[in-house]
Scaffold this motif. Structure first.
Motif, mmCIF file in Angstrom:
data_model
loop_
_atom_site.group_PDB
_atom_site.id
_atom_site.type_symbol
_atom_site.label_atom_id
_atom_site.label_comp_id
_atom_site.label_asym_id
_atom_site.label_seq_id
_atom_site.Cartn_x
_atom_site.Cartn_y
_atom_site.Cartn_z
ATOM 1 N N HIS A 168 -6.954 7.559 0.000
ATOM 2 C CA HIS A 168 -6.376 6.839 1.126
ATOM 3 C C HIS A 168 -7.029 7.234 2.447
ATOM 4 N N GLN B 7 -0.504 -4.584 7.150
ATOM 5 C CA GLN B 7 0.794 -4.327 6.526
ATOM 6 C C GLN B 7 1.682 -3.472 7.408
ATOM 7 N N PHE B 8 1.158 -2.355 7.843
ATOM 8 C CA PHE B 8 2.005 -1.433 8.593
ATOM 9 C C PHE B 8 2.186 -1.889 10.028
ATOM 10 N N LEU C 43 -0.280 5.284 -1.874
ATOM 11 C CA LEU C 43 -0.928 6.176 -0.909
ATOM 12 C C LEU C 43 -1.351 7.489 -1.561
ATOM 13 N N TYR D 161 -4.429 -2.152 5.532
ATOM 14 C CA TYR D 161 -3.428 -1.160 5.935
ATOM 15 C C TYR D 161 -2.852 -1.494 7.309
ATOM 16 N N ASP D 162 -3.728 -1.830 8.253
ATOM 17 C CA ASP D 162 -3.265 -2.136 9.611
ATOM 18 C C ASP D 162 -2.388 -3.380 9.630
ATOM 19 N N LEU E 67 0.819 -1.221 0.000
ATOM 20 C CA LEU E 67 0.000 0.000 0.000
ATOM 21 C C LEU E 67 0.845 1.260 0.000
ATOM 22 N N SER E 68 2.102 1.159 0.443
ATOM 23 C CA SER E 68 2.973 2.341 0.477
ATOM 24 C C SER E 68 3.196 2.915 -0.916
ATOM 25 N N TYR F 282 -10.084 -1.941 3.358
ATOM 26 C CA TYR F 282 -8.830 -1.218 3.148
ATOM 27 C C TYR F 282 -8.128 -0.941 4.479
ATOM 28 N N LYS F 283 -8.888 -0.506 5.466
ATOM 29 C CA LYS F 283 -8.310 -0.222 6.793
ATOM 30 C C LYS F 283 -7.685 -1.477 7.385
ATOM 31 N N LEU G 121 -9.474 4.938 5.010
ATOM 32 C CA LEU G 121 -9.116 4.643 6.402
ATOM 33 C C LEU G 121 -10.274 4.978 7.336
#
Length: 595
Positions: free
Chosen positions: A571, A588-589, A552, A585-586, A548-549, A581-582, A575
């Motif tokens: 983005h 991955q990061f 963004l 994102y959570d 996802l980076s 998507y959220k 979120l």
């Protein structure tokens, strides 16, 4: 797409008028050469009669009369007929080769062009190596159809007729005795031809199995897989087993032929013995000369050999028609994706892309996309994210019409893509995938594949924009460096940047990036992202990304799950929805933070 009947064609060849007419069309362009071959066959069949007839004159007249001049003339004439027949045979061989090789050339070019029009789905479903087999061994097998089947049939028929007529003109009683032996040739020849064809078919199947193992295990990817999983002994055992079965079948076929030849030789010896027996009786009765008996025996070979070969030609014809059937089986597969009759060029590719209720399934009953609708605005980046198998790549493959949607429409500007010519549509689309494909040639050749020809400065500028020029210049041969099979001599990041440079040279209006950085290390990803920034500038782009980076800053993000767009927005907006998507994102990061 057309029904494939690979094995059935070997068992039940189609001798229909339509099939024979279809085969005839491939020979039609070479009708002049074919007529010359026919004329040569007639001449050689007649010339072949002369030596035995001249021997009769030598025995009956030249020797008893002690006529040296006549003897010299008859021997010279016999030798001349043999030499003339040999020279005509050389010309016939050349024409046979010319006709058959040109037919193979025509068919290979037709097949290659036809396969270029096949949809991507065809190549996804066909067995590995099957296309190459059809293009090479099947079409190359046609080479023997003219010289090995058609010419043999005509030659043997002419020799048989001319010899039979000559024998009956010489002495009808001896001719009838000669013909009595013919049925002894016919029955075993037909039986042996059938047995040998069955063995040849089984051998062909085993050879195909051998080729399949070689294709799978000695291709680059298969070789690496075999080595990494230490399966050398297993694959060697599998190959040895198939090779042993092939060898045994070939031995059986060879021995079957030997027994057959023994029977034929036995039957062939009966004829001369009968001629000597009955001919001797006629000689004693004063009805025939010694020279006539000798000539009869000499001509018997020209009578019996064609009979055996003509009987066995059924097997050759069966094999030939089977080859044509296998080839026509591919030709009969209609290209599914073609230009519409009123298709027009794409003139305004900067108008954006719009999906309107698009659904698609690779297999009936298993939809890959369901009612997809979205719009990629001109000059913007639209990102596609979601789990593997959600349908992201399928969406991008529909845009250049690699596949056709089952329902709905895709538009570029105001034009439905089905109303556009395929060449203009695909010329305006650039694709960079995770699995970058490079030919086993030089870097220069791979770059120029996009445009055919360009000046050196444009190529260098594209490589500089893709952050790959400096690396290329450090190589011993620079742009003339060989990259190896599928670019194996380069790293993943280097291949990606060459791929981006290739698309930059093409300079399309629409860019599709499919997981272009997912398998790269941090340094390679940085350079590829820098190159991507140049490539995507002022372009309408669709970018698939698991990281996802990399997306963004996309103008619009589509979250695809189970073949549907379940979320859409920027983005920050996604979120806030606390949805799929959220969650992505959570995960991955969160993992990065823990690392």
């Amino acid at each position: 797409m057309g029904r494939m009947k690979f094995d059935d064609s070997l068992e039940k060849p189609d001798f229909s008028k339509a099939m024979l007419l279809r085969i005839y069309r491939y020979f039609l362009p070479y009708w002049k050469q074919t007529l010359v071959v026919l004329a040569i066959l007639i001449l050689t069949s007649l010339l072949g009669l002369l030596p035995p007839l001249l021997i009769q004159q030598i025995v009956d007249h030249a020797l008893p009369g002690k006529d040296l001049r006549m003897l010299l003339f008859l021997v010279t004439a016999s030798l001349g007929a043999t030499v003339a027949s040999g020279l005509l045979g050389v010309l016939q061989s050349y024409l046979n080769s010319f006709i058959s090789q040109n037919i193979v050339y025509d068919m290979k070019n037709q097949m290659y062009r036809h396969l270029q029009d096949m949809p991507l789905q065809f190549f996804s479903n066909v067995k590995q190596g099957e296309v190459i087999t059809r293009m090479t061994s099947d079409i190359s097998g046609i080479q023997g159809v003219f010289s090995g089947t058609i010419v043999n049939f005509a030659s043997n028929l002419l020799v048989l007729i001319s010899t039979a007529v000559t024998l009956f003109l010489m002495n009808w009683k001896l001719a009838l005795v000669s013909v009595l032996v013919v049925p002894l040739f016919v029955a075993p020849t037909r039986k042996m031809g059938s047995v040998r064809w069955k063995l040849a078919k089984q051998t062909q199947e085993k050879i195909s199995e051998q080729n399949h193992i070689i294709e799978e295990t000695l291709s680059l990817s298969g070789y690496m897989l075999m080595k990494l999983f230490t399966r050398e002994d297993t694959e060697q055992s599998r190959f040895r087993e198939v090779s042993l079965a092939t060898t045994r079948l070939q031995i059986r076929e060879s021995m079957a032929g030997r027994w057959f030849m023994m029977l034929v030789s036995t039957f062939a010896s009966i004829g001369p013995m009968l001629i000597y027996l009955y001919g001797g009786f006629l000689f004693i009765q004063g009805e025939i000369t010694v020279g006539a008996i000798i000539a009869f025996v000499a001509l018997l070979g020209r009578l019996y050999s064609p009979v055996g070969q003509l009987t066995n030609l059924y097997v050759d014809i069966k094999r030939s028609v089977a080859l044509f059937e296998r080839i026509f089986d591919y030709f009969d597969m209609e290209p599914q994706i073609v230009d519409n009759p009123n298709a027009v060029p794409l003139n305004d590719a900067n108008s954006g892309i719009e999906f309107q209720n698009v659904s698609f399934a690779y297999q009936q009953g298993k939809p890959a996309l369901r009612d997809i609708s979205f719009k990629a605005e001109p000059g913007t980046m639209t990102a596609l994210v979601g789990p593997s198998g959600a349908g992201k790549t399928t969406i991008t493959n529909l845009i250049p019409r690699l596949y056709e949607p089952d329902s709905g429409s895709i538009r570029i500007g105001s034009a439905d893509i089905t109303s556009l010519t395929l060449k203009s549509l695909r010329s305006n689309i650039g694709l960079v995938t995770q699995d970058t494909y490079l030919f086993n040639g030089t870097i220069r050749e791979n770059l120029l594949y996009a445009v055919g020809e360009t000046d050196e400065n444009k190529m260098i500028e594209a490589c500089k924009a893709a952050y790959i020029h400096d690396f290329i210049m450090e190589l011993p041969d620079g742009y003339d460096t060989i990259v190896g099979n599928r670019g194996i001599k380069l790293s993943g990041g280097e291949k990606q940047r060459i791929s981006i440079a290739r698309v930059l040279l093409k300079n399309p209006s629409i860019i599709i990036m499919d997981e272009a950085t997912s398998s790269l290390d941090t340094v390679s990803e940085y350079y590829v992202q820098e190159a991507m920034a140049v490539l995507l500038s002022n372009k309408t782009s669709l970018v698939i990304a698991h990281r996802l980076s990399t997306i963004l800053a996309a103008d619009n993000i589509l979250v695809v799950s189970d073949g549907k767009v379940v979320e859409e927005g920027k983005h920050e907006q996604l979120l806030e929805k606390n949805g799929v998507y959220k969650d992505l994102y959570d995960k991955q990061f969160g993992k990065k933070a823990l690392a």
